[in-house]
Design an enzyme around this catalytic site. Sequence first.
Site, short mmCIF file in Angstrom:
data_model
loop_
_atom_site.label_atom_id
_atom_site.label_comp_id
_atom_site.label_asym_id
_atom_site.label_seq_id
_atom_site.Cartn_x
_atom_site.Cartn_y
_atom_site.Cartn_z
N TYR A 121 -19.92 36.93 -39.38
CA TYR A 121 -20.15 36.81 -40.83
C TYR A 121 -20.90 35.52 -41.20
CZ TYR A 121 -17.99 41.18 -41.92
OH TYR A 121 -17.75 42.54 -42.01
N CYS A 170 -1.94 33.71 -49.03
CA CYS A 170 -1.63 33.71 -50.48
C CYS A 170 -2.53 34.67 -51.27
CB CYS A 170 -1.72 32.29 -51.05
SG CYS A 170 -3.41 31.68 -51.18
N HIS A 202 -17.62 47.79 -51.18
CA HIS A 202 -17.17 47.15 -49.94
C HIS A 202 -17.05 45.63 -50.02
CE1 HIS A 202 -18.67 50.98 -47.63
NE2 HIS A 202 -17.52 51.17 -48.25
N ASP A 219 -24.33 42.21 -50.02
CA ASP A 219 -25.24 41.07 -50.01
C ASP A 219 -25.56 40.46 -51.37
OD1 ASP A 219 -27.12 42.90 -51.11
OD2 ASP A 219 -27.90 43.43 -49.13
N GLY A 251 -30.97 54.94 -49.47
CA GLY A 251 -30.84 54.05 -48.32
C GLY A 251 -29.46 53.98 -47.71
N ARG A 275 -24.43 36.24 -40.86
CA ARG A 275 -24.93 37.09 -41.96
C ARG A 275 -25.05 36.30 -43.25
NH1 ARG A 275 -21.64 42.42 -41.96
NH2 ARG A 275 -23.09 42.96 -43.63
N SER A 308 -26.80 56.06 -44.85
CA SER A 308 -26.70 57.11 -43.83
C SER A 308 -25.67 58.17 -44.23
CB SER A 308 -26.31 56.50 -42.48
OG SER A 308 -25.08 55.81 -42.61
N GLN A 348 -22.73 50.00 -51.63
CA GLN A 348 -21.90 49.71 -50.46
C GLN A 348 -22.28 48.34 -49.90
OE1 GLN A 348 -21.68 53.51 -47.81
NE2 GLN A 348 -23.45 53.78 -49.11
N CYS A 404 -3.64 26.46 -48.75
CA CYS A 404 -2.23 26.76 -48.42
C CYS A 404 -2.00 26.79 -46.91
CB CYS A 404 -1.81 28.08 -49.04
SG CYS A 404 -2.29 29.53 -48.08
C1 BJW Z 1 -33.93 53.21 -45.62
C2 BJW Z 1 -34.79 52.15 -45.46
C3 BJW Z 1 -35.69 51.95 -46.49
C4 BJW Z 1 -33.56 52.14 -43.77
N1 BJW Z 1 -35.69 52.75 -47.55
N2 BJW Z 1 -33.95 53.99 -46.67
C5 BJW Z 1 -11.06 58.12 -38.42
C6 BJW Z 1 -10.30 56.99 -38.14
C7 BJW Z 1 -10.18 55.94 -39.07
C8 BJW Z 1 -10.83 55.99 -40.29
C9 BJW Z 1 -11.60 57.12 -40.54
C10 BJW Z 1 -11.71 58.16 -39.63
N3 BJW Z 1 -12.50 59.12 -40.16
C11 BJW Z 1 -12.92 58.70 -41.38
C12 BJW Z 1 -12.38 57.48 -41.62
C13 BJW Z 1 -12.60 56.66 -42.84
C14 BJW Z 1 -13.63 55.57 -42.60
C15 BJW Z 1 -14.96 56.20 -42.22
O1 BJW Z 1 -15.70 56.67 -43.06
N4 BJW Z 1 -15.30 56.20 -40.95
C16 BJW Z 1 -16.53 56.90 -40.49
C17 BJW Z 1 -17.43 55.94 -39.74
C18 BJW Z 1 -16.09 58.08 -39.68
N5 BJW Z 1 -13.68 54.82 -43.84
C19 BJW Z 1 -12.87 53.82 -44.06
O2 BJW Z 1 -12.10 53.39 -43.23
C20 BJW Z 1 -12.91 53.24 -45.46
N6 BJW Z 1 -11.57 53.16 -45.97
C21 BJW Z 1 -10.87 54.27 -46.19
O3 BJW Z 1 -11.33 55.39 -46.08
O4 BJW Z 1 -9.55 54.05 -46.55
C22 BJW Z 1 -8.65 55.15 -46.48
C23 BJW Z 1 -8.38 55.50 -45.02
C24 BJW Z 1 -7.89 54.53 -44.16
C25 BJW Z 1 -7.62 54.84 -42.82
C26 BJW Z 1 -7.89 56.12 -42.32
C27 BJW Z 1 -8.42 57.07 -43.18
C28 BJW Z 1 -8.66 56.78 -44.53
C29 BJW Z 1 -13.51 51.85 -45.45
C30 BJW Z 1 -14.94 51.84 -45.04
C31 BJW Z 1 -15.44 50.40 -44.97
C32 BJW Z 1 -16.85 50.32 -44.44
N7 BJW Z 1 -17.16 48.95 -44.21
C33 BJW Z 1 -18.48 48.57 -43.78
C34 BJW Z 1 -18.49 47.06 -43.51
C35 BJW Z 1 -18.41 46.30 -44.85
C36 BJW Z 1 -18.54 44.84 -44.68
C37 BJW Z 1 -19.84 44.43 -44.07
O5 BJW Z 1 -20.94 44.77 -44.57
O6 BJW Z 1 -19.77 43.74 -43.07
O7 BJW Z 1 -19.44 48.91 -44.80
S1 BJW Z 1 -19.09 49.50 -42.37
C38 BJW Z 1 -20.74 49.60 -42.91
O8 BJW Z 1 -21.10 51.00 -43.18
C39 BJW Z 1 -20.78 48.88 -44.27
C40 BJW Z 1 -21.68 49.79 -45.06
O9 BJW Z 1 -21.49 49.57 -46.45
C41 BJW Z 1 -21.29 51.16 -44.60
C42 BJW Z 1 -22.32 52.21 -44.86
O10 BJW Z 1 -23.51 51.94 -44.19
P1 BJW Z 1 -24.91 52.26 -44.87
O11 BJW Z 1 -25.11 51.40 -46.05
O12 BJW Z 1 -25.05 53.71 -45.08
O13 BJW Z 1 -25.94 51.72 -43.75
P2 BJW Z 1 -26.48 52.46 -42.44
O14 BJW Z 1 -27.03 51.43 -41.54
O15 BJW Z 1 -25.51 53.40 -41.87
O16 BJW Z 1 -27.68 53.38 -42.99
C43 BJW Z 1 -28.86 52.82 -43.53
C44 BJW Z 1 -29.70 53.99 -44.04
O17 BJW Z 1 -30.83 53.45 -44.71
C45 BJW Z 1 -30.23 54.90 -42.92
O18 BJW Z 1 -30.00 56.25 -43.30
C46 BJW Z 1 -31.73 54.60 -42.88
O19 BJW Z 1 -32.52 55.75 -42.56
C47 BJW Z 1 -31.98 54.16 -44.30
N8 BJW Z 1 -33.09 53.23 -44.47
N9 BJW Z 1 -34.48 51.53 -44.23
C48 BJW Z 1 -34.79 53.80 -47.56
N10 BJW Z 1 -36.59 50.92 -46.41
ZN ZN Z 2 -3.94 30.63 -49.27
#
Ligand code: BJW
Ligand code: ZN
Length: 243
Positions: free
Chosen positions: A65, A128, A117, A102, A184, A68, A186, A99, A147
Site C-alpha cells: 500500500y 480503537c 471499497h 484512488d 472500466g 500505491r 472486469s 470501486q 492508542c
Molecule cells: C479499461 C481501460 C481503459 C483497462 N478504458 N477500460 C468465494 C470466497 C470468498 C469470497 C467470495 C467468494 N465468491 C465470491 C466472493 C465475494 C468476493 C468476490 O467477489 N470474489 C470474487 C473475486 C470471486 N467479494 C468480497 O469478498 C467482497 N465482500 C463481500 O462480498 O462481503 C460479503 C461476503 C464475505 C465473504 C464471503 C462471501 C461474501 C469484498 C470485495 C473487495 C474487493 N477489494 C479490492 C481491493 C480494494 C482495495 C485496493 O484497491 O487495494 O477491490 S480487489 C480489487 O478488485 C479492487 C477493485 O475495486 C476490484 C474490482 O476490480 P476492477 O476495478 O474491476 O479492476 P480489474 O483490474 O479487474 O479490471 C479492469 C478493467 O478495466 C478490465 O476489464 C479492463 O479491460 C478494463 N480497462 N484499461 C476502459 N483505458
Molecule cells: Zn487506535
Amino acid sequence: MDLKLLGHQIKAAKSIAILTGAGVSAESGVATFRGQDGLWENYSLEDVATPEGFRRNPELVWSFYNQRIRQRLSVKPNPGHHALSQLQKLVPQVTLITQNIDGLHQEAHCTDILEMHGNLMRVRCVRCRSKSDIDEPFKEALPRCDCGGLLRPDVVWFGEILDEKILQTCFEKSATCDVFLCIGTSSLVSPASTLAGLAKNNGAYTCEMNLEPTPNSHLMDLILTGKSGEILPKLISLLESLL
Ligand code: BJW
Ligand code: ZN
C-alpha cells in the site's frame, strides 16, 4: 452512431448511475488489478488484499500500500475523469459509484461519489477503529495509532463486508436509475458486479465501456469498446450538441 444512442438515453434520463473500476484510472498511470501488468501479477491477492494476509504479514501489506500511495501522489485525473465531472454538470442526478480507492474522481471535482471499497489515503486503527486521512506514505514499516493499535488501510479486502449505508445507497441508485453505465471494470468482484443486473431488471438502459467483454456484457443494451479516456470526452461533446 452508437454513442448517439447513449447520448439520447442520457438526455431523456431522470437519473443516471455510473459504476467505475480500475480501467478508468489506467490512463492516469494507475495499475489495474487483473490482466497483463495488473497488480495481481506481482502480488498474490490472498497476501495483500485479505484480512488473513494482513494478520499474517502486515509489513508486506503495508509495503504494497505504501507503494500505491507513492504512485497515487504522482498521477493526475485523465480526460475520462474530467468528462465524468462535466457530465455531472450537464445533466442532473448522476451518481458515481466507484470501486476505485484512488480518489481521482474527487480530484476531477466529481460529486455524489460512493466509494464501495474505501480510500487509499485513509487509515483506521484495528484496536480503537478511529479513522484518519494521510497525505504521504508511512516511513515506518508498521504504522501505529496514538492508542498503540496497528493501523491498516481503510479499504475493503476480500471476505470483508462493505459499509452498509454506502452499499444500500449503491443498490438503491442502481435499481432506480434510467441509465446505468459500467466503465472500466472486469465485473468479477461482487457485490459491485451485481449492480448492472439490478439496473437491467428494473428497466434501465445499460451500457458498458471497456477494452474487452466482461461476464456482464450480456446484460448490456450497448457495448462501447475502447478507452474510457477517449470515449467519455466524445460523449460529452455529443451531449453538448444535443442538450
Ligand atoms: C479499461 C481501460 C481503459 C483497462 N478504458 N477500460 C468465494 C470466497 C470468498 C469470497 C467470495 C467468494 N465468491 C465470491 C466472493 C465475494 C468476493 C468476490 O467477489 N470474489 C470474487 C473475486 C470471486 N467479494 C468480497 O469478498 C467482497 N465482500 C463481500 O462480498 O462481503 C460479503 C461476503 C464475505 C465473504 C464471503 C462471501 C461474501 C469484498 C470485495 C473487495 C474487493 N477489494 C479490492 C481491493 C480494494 C482495495 C485496493 O484497491 O487495494 O477491490 S480487489 C480489487 O478488485 C479492487 C477493485 O475495486 C476490484 C474490482 O476490480 P476492477 O476495478 O474491476 O479492476 P480489474 O483490474 O479487474 O479490471 C479492469 C478493467 O478495466 C478490465 O476489464 C479492463 O479491460 C478494463 N480497462 N484499461 C476502459 N483505458
Ligand atoms: Zn487506535
